[in-house]
Enzyme design. Sequence first.
Site, PDB file in Angstrom:
ATOM      1  N   LYS A   1      -2.654  -5.154   9.501  1.00 49.43           N
ATOM      2  CA  LYS A   1      -1.283  -4.014   9.258  1.00 49.43           C
ATOM      3  C   LYS A   1      -1.064  -3.779  10.313  1.00 49.43           C
ATOM      4  O   LYS A   1      -1.404  -2.970  10.629  1.00 49.43           O
ATOM      5  CB  LYS A   1      -1.331  -3.557   7.726  1.00 49.43           C
TER       6      LYS A   1
ATOM      7  N   VAL B   1       6.073  -5.568   7.847  1.00 44.34           N
ATOM      8  CA  VAL B   1       5.502  -4.306   8.929  1.00 44.34           C
ATOM      9  C   VAL B   1       5.450  -3.568   8.259  1.00 44.34           C
ATOM     10  O   VAL B   1       5.924  -2.971   7.405  1.00 44.34           O
ATOM     11  CB  VAL B   1       6.613  -4.083   9.429  1.00 44.34           C
TER      12      VAL B   1
ATOM     13  N   GLY C   1      -3.487   3.964   1.075  1.00 46.53           N
ATOM     14  CA  GLY C   1      -4.616   3.649   1.896  1.00 46.53           C
ATOM     15  C   GLY C   1      -5.995   4.715   2.042  1.00 46.53           C
ATOM     16  O   GLY C   1      -6.075   5.687   1.473  1.00 46.53           O
TER      17      GLY C   1
ATOM     18  N   CYS D   1      -2.212   4.045  12.099  1.00 41.95           N
ATOM     19  CA  CYS D   1      -2.290   5.701  11.619  1.00 41.95           C
ATOM     20  C   CYS D   1      -3.198   6.258  13.309  1.00 41.95           C
ATOM     21  O   CYS D   1      -3.307   6.177  14.171  1.00 41.95           O
ATOM     22  CB  CYS D   1      -3.033   6.320  10.648  1.00 41.95           C
TER      23      CYS D   1
ATOM     24  N   GLY E   1      12.263   0.393   3.357  1.00 45.12           N
ATOM     25  CA  GLY E   1      13.971  -0.503   2.836  1.00 45.12           C
ATOM     26  C   GLY E   1      14.388  -0.688   2.837  1.00 45.12           C
ATOM     27  O   GLY E   1      14.237  -1.760   4.254  1.00 45.12           O
TER      28      GLY E   1
ATOM     29  N   ASN F   1       9.024   9.194   5.147  1.00 45.63           N
ATOM     30  CA  ASN F   1       7.775   9.377   4.359  1.00 45.63           C
ATOM     31  C   ASN F   1       7.074   9.686   5.399  1.00 45.63           C
ATOM     32  O   ASN F   1       7.231   9.040   6.072  1.00 45.63           O
ATOM     33  CB  ASN F   1       7.547   8.851   2.925  1.00 45.63           C
TER      34      ASN F   1
ATOM     35  N   SER G   1       1.059  -1.418  -0.448  1.00 45.41           N
ATOM     36  CA  SER G   1      -0.272  -0.124  -0.239  1.00 45.41           C
ATOM     37  C   SER G   1       0.915   1.356  -0.013  1.00 45.41           C
ATOM     38  O   SER G   1       2.069   1.757   0.535  1.00 45.41           O
ATOM     39  CB  SER G   1      -1.466  -0.073   1.539  1.00 45.41           C
TER      40      SER G   1
HETATM   41  C1  LIG Z   1       5.609   6.622  -0.033  1.00 46.24           C
HETATM   42  C2  LIG Z   1       5.255   5.327   0.848  1.00 46.24           C
HETATM   43  C3  LIG Z   1       3.219   5.871   1.549  1.00 46.24           C
HETATM   44  C4  LIG Z   1       2.759   4.963   1.886  1.00 46.24           C
HETATM   45  N1  LIG Z   1       1.546   4.233   2.601  1.00 46.24           N
HETATM   46  C5  LIG Z   1       0.850   3.934   2.524  1.00 46.24           C
HETATM   47  C6  LIG Z   1      -0.222   3.824   3.029  1.00 46.24           C
HETATM   48  O1  LIG Z   1      -1.111   4.439   2.810  1.00 46.24           O
HETATM   49  N2  LIG Z   1      -0.989   2.250   4.307  1.00 46.24           N
HETATM   50  C7  LIG Z   1      -0.053   1.655   4.103  1.00 46.24           C
HETATM   51  O2  LIG Z   1      -1.005   0.580   5.254  1.00 46.24           O
HETATM   52  N3  LIG Z   1       1.426   1.466   4.546  1.00 46.24           N
HETATM   53  C8  LIG Z   1       1.827   2.359   3.262  1.00 46.24           C
HETATM   54  N4  LIG Z   1       3.083   2.350   3.458  1.00 46.24           N
HETATM   55  C9  LIG Z   1       4.031   1.587   3.807  1.00 46.24           C
HETATM   56  C10 LIG Z   1       4.359   0.613   3.153  1.00 46.24           C
HETATM   57  O3  LIG Z   1       2.992   0.135   2.432  1.00 46.24           O
HETATM   58  C11 LIG Z   1       5.542  -0.874   3.459  1.00 46.24           C
HETATM   59  O4  LIG Z   1       4.583  -1.102   4.822  1.00 46.24           O
HETATM   60  C12 LIG Z   1       6.445   0.392   4.155  1.00 46.24           C
HETATM   61  O5  LIG Z   1       7.223   0.997   3.121  1.00 46.24           O
HETATM   62  C13 LIG Z   1       7.450  -1.052   4.674  1.00 46.24           C
HETATM   63  O6  LIG Z   1       7.910  -1.786   3.476  1.00 46.24           O
HETATM   64  P1  LIG Z   1       9.158  -1.773   2.349  1.00 46.24           P
HETATM   65  O7  LIG Z   1      10.287  -1.580   3.331  1.00 46.24           O
HETATM   66  O8  LIG Z   1       8.759  -2.679   1.144  1.00 46.24           O
HETATM   67  O9  LIG Z   1       9.095  -0.354   1.488  1.00 46.24           O
HETATM   68  C14 LIG Z   1       4.097   3.651   2.815  1.00 46.24           C
HETATM   69  C15 LIG Z   1       5.684   3.479   2.571  1.00 46.24           C
HETATM   70  C16 LIG Z   1       5.694   4.402   1.511  1.00 46.24           C
HETATM   71  C17 LIG Z   1       7.155   4.335   1.383  1.00 46.24           C
END
Ligand SMILES: Cc1cc2nc3c(=O)[nH]c(=O)nc-3n(C[C@H](O)[C@H](O)[C@H](O)COP(=O)(O)O)c2cc1C
Length: 304
Positions: free
Chosen positions: A170, A196, A51, A135, A222, A74, A26
Amino acid sequence: METKFSPDLTTTLGPISLKNPVVLASGTCGYGIELSDLVELKALGAIVVKGISLEPRPGNPPPRIIETPCGLLNAIGLENIGIDAFIEKKLPWLREQGITTIVNILGNSIDDYKRLSAILDKADGVAAIEVNISCPNVKEGGVSFGKTPEGTHAVTKAVRDETGLPLIVKLSPNVGDITVIAKAAQDAGADAVSLVNTFLAMAIDIEKKRPVLGNTFGGLSGPAIKPIALRMVWEVSRAVQIPVIGIGGITQWQDAIEFLMAGASAIQIGTGTLISPDCGKKVVDGIRDFLRQKGYKRVEELRI
Ligand SMILES: Cc1cc2nc3c(=O)[nH]c(=O)nc-3n(C[C@H](O)[C@H](O)[C@H](O)COP(=O)(O)O)c2cc1C
């Protein structure tokens, strides 16, 4: 003659079955359509859309995103178009394309979550709901529901009572013991947990002598978070009986294999897609090749 052995990539998350375990996370693939010229979305197990809240949200003041040496920070602030516009303008395209769509929801109160899930229950083309419980909870003075087992139980149960759709909760990593939170979600009727979300973090601009992000704090994602996320997935998958979806720093197929070995039934890719849009497809191919090379017939055989 040698026949090419083809491993079975399907995986089940409670009531849903995915054609492979690779899902886009997401907030990092918009509503799908934004990526459709760059990514073959149907090649993936599913996508989780940005989301969605009851009303549209403008998000936080800029700057909202910065790069750190091995991750992304972010503070988008959950900007989104709201549930009505999502159902009217985005969901029909996803349905027509045959993309398995998981809808991530967020609210400020239990009632928000109830209303969102009741609306999605009647919508056509939703494979599952993913509940973001990290949130701010206005009614509890800025504490997230996901910080306590009681809050997690309350939100999960409220959604469970409103919908028969598969329910994924989540989890936030910004807690003491994540297994306690995962168990609360399971006890309240979640079909799966995903973990996570991002780690609370910040950066300071030393020239301007102030925090870089307009919101001061943001969420770190990341490669930097992968080892911590992996440890949490290992712990949670041993603490609950429901499937676990592993998320955190997956940018290549080897990372995904680690999460599947740790106990995840599927994985999500977030920042990886922002670095390289076709990362998801490469991870699917890498998992298939690894299974074939090692003689594993099914994804679940990877589990340690
Ligand atoms: C730009 C951005 C926007 C995100 N928006 C949401 C969101 O709207 N809802 C949510 O549950 N997680 C959101 N996340 C979290 C990601 O879904 C994910 O859980 C988190 O980035 C860890 O995974 P990654 O290391 O592969 O990025 C967001 C992450 C990023 C980087």
